[in-house]
Every structure is written in structure tokens, then in C-alpha cells.
Write an enzyme that holds these catalytic residues in place. Sequence first.
Site, short mmCIF file in Angstrom:
data_model
loop_
_atom_site.label_atom_id
_atom_site.label_comp_id
_atom_site.label_asym_id
_atom_site.label_seq_id
_atom_site.Cartn_x
_atom_site.Cartn_y
_atom_site.Cartn_z
N HIS A 65 -3.72 -32.20 -33.57
CA HIS A 65 -4.91 -31.35 -33.45
C HIS A 65 -5.79 -31.77 -32.28
O HIS A 65 -6.99 -31.94 -32.43
CB HIS A 65 -5.69 -31.32 -34.76
CG HIS A 65 -4.90 -30.69 -35.86
ND1 HIS A 65 -4.94 -29.35 -36.14
CD2 HIS A 65 -4.00 -31.23 -36.70
CE1 HIS A 65 -4.10 -29.09 -37.13
NE2 HIS A 65 -3.51 -30.21 -37.48
N LYS A 89 0.84 -1.21 0.00
CA LYS A 89 0.00 0.00 0.00
C LYS A 89 0.88 1.26 0.00
O LYS A 89 0.56 2.26 -0.63
CB LYS A 89 -0.90 -0.01 1.24
CG LYS A 89 -1.67 1.29 1.46
CD LYS A 89 -2.66 1.15 2.59
CE LYS A 89 -3.24 2.51 2.96
NZ LYS A 89 -4.65 2.44 3.35
#
Length: 491
Positions: free
Chosen positions: A256, A122
Site C-alpha cells: 500500500h 494537415k
Amino acid sequence: MNFLISVYDKTGLAEFLKKVRGHIDVVYATSGTYRSLKDLGLNLHETSEITGFDDLLGGRVKTLHPVLYAGLLYRDRNEGNQVKFDVVISNLYPFSVDMKTEDEMIENIDIGGVSLTRAAAKNYRNILVLTSPEDYATAADVINSGNIPEDYRKRMAMKAFIRMAEYDARINEGLSRISGLASDSYVAIGYNGEKLRYGENPDQAGYLFTSDPSVGVAASEKLNGKELSYNNILDADSAFETALEFDDPAVIVMKHNTPSGVAQDNDIVAAFRKAWDADPESAYGSVIAVNRKVTEDLAAAMKPYFIEVLLAPDYDEKALDLLRKKKNLRVLKVRWQRDDRLRIRSVSGGFLAQTPMRASIDASSLRLVTEKGADEKTVQDLLFAWKVVARSRSNSIVFAKDLVTTGIGAGQTSRVEAARIAAQRAGDRSRGSVMASDAFFPFPDSIDVAASAGIKAIIQPGGSIRDDEVIKRCNELGIPMYFTGKRVFLH
Ligand code: 93A
């Protein structure tokens, strides 16, 4: 500069501090961290000098003290006269979703580390927060440059926040797993994204997100070859998942996102040859998974072929020497372990998640539904074909003989068409093969295709309203059929 350090993972910390020692005024550290740094000759103190207490409750309260937090949350240096920190280094107790007991999980929920990290993050305008040893090298360069840019502090703060969020998400998942309580909300955050060259096609942007703790293909180690593409990763994952279905030595040839050939054989080189020859046309440019260490013999057997990606749990050094002669072949070493976490795929406007599919069944859970049963060897072929059909795109039909696939019909919109394709691919080899289906037969038509192809036994989930008709047709044709009672769609 004033440092506050509280780390569980002490990797690289001492080296880092040695590099930046010229910039250190004072280091405050929690007890274990203090002990690990004692011999470095730094101006080192324990945080207890600030808090005025040693660890309470066996370490559950170490750093939670207002004066220490004032040193993290100050707005400017004139606020108060407590020690003000400039650099905070922290990493947390190793909470893992795989911990075996709830007690162990609870003890590993870090409170103080999370809080001090959040406080430092922070206050990024004043503090640099480092939450990962992998950032030490860059951080040392930045600190030694004499100027820590605000953007760098902000980026490290952002990283800290996401690591804390990911940590909490892991606690949510861990507690859900250990207690069997479904979580009210599943937060899938904290995945680290890496930009790929492109997505499925060159005009799409692509990214790979890996999670921590990391398993499987996303976290594999690349030992050779070009950068992995989006499609490589997809195919490699399908090959890996398929290979995981097999305990015995097996080779998966993937194209594939669907297997083109799979073979099981105690001799792994033979398994490779059989899996390749199952459909050599499709195997060109394939992704191959081997569920055993790759030996020199196996690497030599692969030499004549064009393979895009090879993945295995390990490699002999000599095998690697041979494989590395193919500059483009991507060689992946994968931690050979199931990933039990939810699987996520996106849909427009959101995403779907589900627990992973498990195909495996054993012979005792098969239910013979025809008058005639199959011999032991044929049952082994049925179980083999079942594993492959589970990992082929739906609708799928797999023919197999002697633990090798003979024909795979996958990704079809009609089941009977999948059966026709499997038969056509198998050609003469269909005689004496078995047939597996990933879902029930809605009509007996696929049984007719099987019969004319010379199929000798069938495995399928069962559960159609026309099961009776399908069973009757098998009885008329003398083909044994088994139900698994479990569907294995893969869309
Ligand atoms: O049990 S805690 O949540 N209570 C605390 O007050 C606290 N402060 C730091 N654990 C706490 N830590 C954690 O201790 C840090 O996150 C770090 O992982 C670990 C470092 O302890 P040591 O320096 O004693 O090895």
C-alpha cells in the site's frame, strides 16, 4: 502511390517498403534515407531532384522548399504539376533532455522534419503520415488492402501532431535543464495512455501514461505474470524509488505504497529474508524491489511466499525459470535509472508538479546536536533508517537495527502516534534500534516513546521551534540525536 521519406531512425523501413512495393510508384528520400534504401530496387530519387539543391549548411536545410511543400499541401490532384505525395514517412533527430551540451541540443532541433510532418498531417485527407516504426506493420496491411480509410489517415495525423508537440515540449525541458533557466511554462503532453483494467477500485476507470524517452516503472518490461493493475504500478513505483536510494544490495517489501520491511545485506538472499521477516504479516501479497540481478538462489528463497509483483534491474535465466512457475507473479525488468523529470499528481481542477525527492545524505552532512554521539555502526543504521523513512508515507517514524527495519509507523496524522506504532510493530526488537523521523518533532513526546522502547539513537531534520526542548530531553535520557537539515515528507 508517391512516397516521401525522411527518417533518422531507419528501423524496419526497408522491410516495410518491401511489403508494399506493389503500391509504390516513386519514392523521394532525403540523402541519408536515400542511401539506406538504394539497394531495394525501388523507383528511388533524392529530394534534391525536387528542390534543386543538395543539403545546405551541413544538412540544416534539406527539404525546406516551396515546390516540395506544394506536393504536401495540395488540396486536389489537379492543383499544380509538382510531384504530389500520398504517403509520408518521417521521424526526427533524436533530441534528448539528457544531452550533455547546448551545442548538441541545438544541432538536434529538427526543423525540416517537423515541418514536413505537420504539412502531411494537415493534409490527412490526401496523405497517410507515419511517424513511428511501430506503425509500419499495420500500415503495410492497410496499404496492401488497396484502400486507406480516411479514419486511419486521420488517426496517424493526430499521432503525428502529438509527437511534434511532445518533441517541442522536450526541447523546452532540455534547454531549461542545460541552461538552468526555469521554463515559463511546462507543457506535459505527448504521454501515451494505455487503458488499465480499472483504477484504484473496480468502479474507477484507470490509465497508465508513459512518456518518451521512457525510464522507470511505467516503461518496465513484464517477463511474467498477469496484467499489472493500477495499484500494482503505484506500489511498484514506490518500491523502485525506495530501492534507488540504496547503492548497496537491498530488498524493499512494499505494501500500500509504504515499505513494510527493508533490509540491506551484501548477500542479496539474506537481504530478502530479513526484509520479509521484518514484518511477515504485512509482506503477504507485497510488491518487492531488489536492486541487484535476481539470482536462482534468490528466486528459490522467494518460492514459498505470495508476492504480487517483483521488480529488479535484471534476472538470471534460471531465476526466471523458477519465477515463471508462479503464473500470477508479475515479474518486471526495470531500467535502473532515476527519472529526474517533474513528478505530476492531479488535484481537482488542475495538477501539481514538483522535482523528485532525493533522500540521500552522507554521514558528513549529519549534525550531532546532543552531548553524546553514536558509534560508527549506529550511524550506518541511522542513515539506513533515514532512507526508509523518506519513502514511507508521512507522518512516518522508522525503527531499524543492523540495517533492517524493525518497526515502521507511517501515514499517521500525529507524529507521536507514528512513533507508538513503530514501537508496537518492533516489539522486543525495538531495544537497541535507531529511530528516524521524516520531519521535526514538534514536542518531546516522541522522544519519550523512543526512550521507553529502548531506542539508542535518533535522526531527524530538526527545525522545530521546540528543538531546544527536544534536544534537552535526549540529553537527559542519554540518546544521541543527529539533524539532517532536510525534510523528507511524502504525502
Ligand atoms: O536540419 S533539418 O531540420 N533541415 C531540413 O530541411 C530537414 N529535412 C528533413 N533536418 C531535416 N530533416 C530531418 O533529417 C528529418 O526529420 C530526419 O530525421 C532526417 C533524415 O535525414 P537523412 O535522410 O539525411 O538521414
